[in-house]
Design an enzyme around this catalytic site. Structure first.
Site, PDB file in Angstrom:
ATOM      1  N   HIS A 195      48.252  11.654 -17.160  1.00  0.00           N
ATOM      2  CA  HIS A 195      47.898  10.272 -16.836  1.00  0.00           C
ATOM      3  C   HIS A 195      47.224  10.176 -15.464  1.00  0.00           C
ATOM      4  O   HIS A 195      47.338  11.073 -14.620  1.00  0.00           O
ATOM      5  CB  HIS A 195      49.153   9.402 -16.850  1.00  0.00           C
ATOM      6  CG  HIS A 195      50.182   9.849 -15.846  1.00  0.00           C
ATOM      7  ND1 HIS A 195      50.117   9.542 -14.505  1.00  0.00           N
ATOM      8  CD2 HIS A 195      51.292  10.600 -15.997  1.00  0.00           C
ATOM      9  CE1 HIS A 195      51.139  10.084 -13.866  1.00  0.00           C
ATOM     10  NE2 HIS A 195      51.878  10.736 -14.753  1.00  0.00           N
ATOM     11  N   GLU A 271      58.157  12.053 -19.574  1.00  0.00           N
ATOM     12  CA  GLU A 271      58.416  12.955 -18.457  1.00  0.00           C
ATOM     13  C   GLU A 271      59.912  13.233 -18.333  1.00  0.00           C
ATOM     14  O   GLU A 271      60.759  12.516 -18.892  1.00  0.00           O
ATOM     15  CB  GLU A 271      57.866  12.335 -17.158  1.00  0.00           C
ATOM     16  CG  GLU A 271      58.027  13.188 -15.903  1.00  0.00           C
ATOM     17  CD  GLU A 271      57.377  14.566 -16.007  1.00  0.00           C
ATOM     18  OE1 GLU A 271      57.957  15.415 -16.714  1.00  0.00           O
ATOM     19  OE2 GLU A 271      56.334  14.790 -15.366  1.00  0.00           O
TER      20      GLU A 271
END
Length: 391
Positions: A195, A271
């Protein structure tokens, strides 16, 4: 819950001692699916040495798939089973180091041993004989890819030793794709996009799935548009899958608008949960939790302070998502918009690299990495941390 594998192993010697070889197969304990095959011609040896070598190779293959898994070993060698179970003493000096090597791969508490009659061990016996036949011809044993291929359903923690030929997973001695292997068709290709930046990124703060779920910064939004333009120019992306966290969904949406595609969310791509370290810099975490941080850096099984997620747990989660996505997107090129740890984990597993390699890769915000997955379980890392589109 930890996965469970069945390891069936065998070894043989044509002369005892004589030309010898071993074979082993790893199966999923729940489904019975064959996950890996390994075999090798070992030159002149006794039956017992070959049997122990087969056991060691089978345990290594299971450990490579998932180091946390429990293992049920099944062999038709009464000697090996009884000695490894601790019921018989190991008197022969050639057997002691082999037994010690086997015990060091999978701790006794996670390995159980069962004797089975020879007719129930035909798969491993066949592999051992194939290896001996190959050795007689002066060749190395090569795995036979079944119709449609067999996909490894796990994650290698360590490469197989030199000399082993392992059917799956990749980077453990099997013939690499592109180096004389059979045409396995179009792979599932994962283009891995980290990202764009968030306000926490330039400050290098722990930002996992247990924190504030920050949005992209202005810089991050610009990065997302740059990578979207680059991917649109390439014209290869067919599907988009993203982590559920906001920064990934925003990055994925920017690409999806350019490509006219929808974004599917995959929970397994989130994550690591960094627990009490969320939002802290490394220096701050070290100052507040020095012992916990040191333990975490030393072992993938240790979780961050406050109920975070260990790297071993992340590996299991990411590997499960990888296998599901490979099955879903066979032959397609898919953009996976995710985070540092999942991307590094996918690369590490594809290479069969050790856990410490996680700390030896650099992944910039909005960088691209690519891994292709073939029908026989092999993986090919094609790109790592490309950032040309940002310059």
């Amino acid at each position: 819950m930890a996965r469970r594998f069945i390891v069936e192993a065998d070894g043989g010697s044509r002369g005892n001692p004589g030309p010898a070889g071993y074979g082993a197969v790893v199966r999923d304990a729940e489904t019975g699916e064959t996950l890996a095959e390994v075999a090798e011609y070992i030159g002149t040896a006794t039956n017992n040495v070959a049997e122990y070598k087969g056991l060691i190779a089978g345990l290594r293959a299971a450990y490579a798939l998932d180091p946390e898994a429990g293992v049920q070993v099944r062999m038709d060698s009464k000697l090996v089973i009884e000695q490894m179970s601790g019921r018989w003493k190991i008197k022969h000096p050639d057997m002691r180091p082999l037994a010690a090597e086997a015990k060091a791969i999978v701790p006794p508490g996670r390995a159980a041993y069962e004797w089975i009659p020879r007719e129930r061990n035909k798969h491993a016996d066949r592999l051992a004989n194939e290896a001996m036949d190959a050795g007689k011809r002066g060749e190395r044993w090569q795995p036979k890819v079944p119709p449609g291929g067999t996909l490894a359903a796990g994650a290698p923690e360590a490469a197989a030793p030199a000399g082993d030929a392992l059917a799956a997973p990749a980077a453990t001695g099997a013939p690499a794709v592109g180096w004389g292997s059979a045409d396995l068709g179009t792979p599932a290709t994962f283009v891995l996009l980290r990202h764009g930046e968030t306000p926490l990124t330039p400050e290098k703060r722990f930002s996992g799935s247990g924190g504030s779920d920050p949005e992209l910064s202005d810089v991050g939004r610009h990065q997302a548009e740059r990578v979207a333009a680059a991917l649109a120019a390439r014209g290869t992306i067919q599907d988009i899958v993203a982590s559920p966290l906001r920064r990934c969904r925003e990055t994925a949406d920017a690409v999806a608008r350019r490509l006219g595609l929808e974004v599917r969310v995959e929970e397994g791509l989130r994550e690591t949960d960094f627990g009490a370290w969320e939002g802290l810099t490394f220096a701050e975490a070290k100052e507040r939790y020095p012992d916990d941080l040191a333990a975490w850096l030393a072992s993938t099984k240790v979780a961050p302070t406050g109920g975070g997620e260990s790297f071993a747990a992340v590996t299991r989660r990411v590997a499960a998502s990888r296998d599901k996505l490979i099955a879903r997107y066979t032959g397609r090129t898919v953009l996976l918009v995710t985070h540092v740890t999942p991307i590094k984990t996918l690369v590490r597993l594809a290479l069969g690299a050790p856990p410490e390699s996680l700390f030896r890769m650099e992944l910039s915000a909005a960088s691209l990495t690519a891994v292709a997955y073939y029908a026989d379980g092999n993986a090919s890392v094609r790109l790592l941390n490309e950032t040309a589109h940002l310059r």
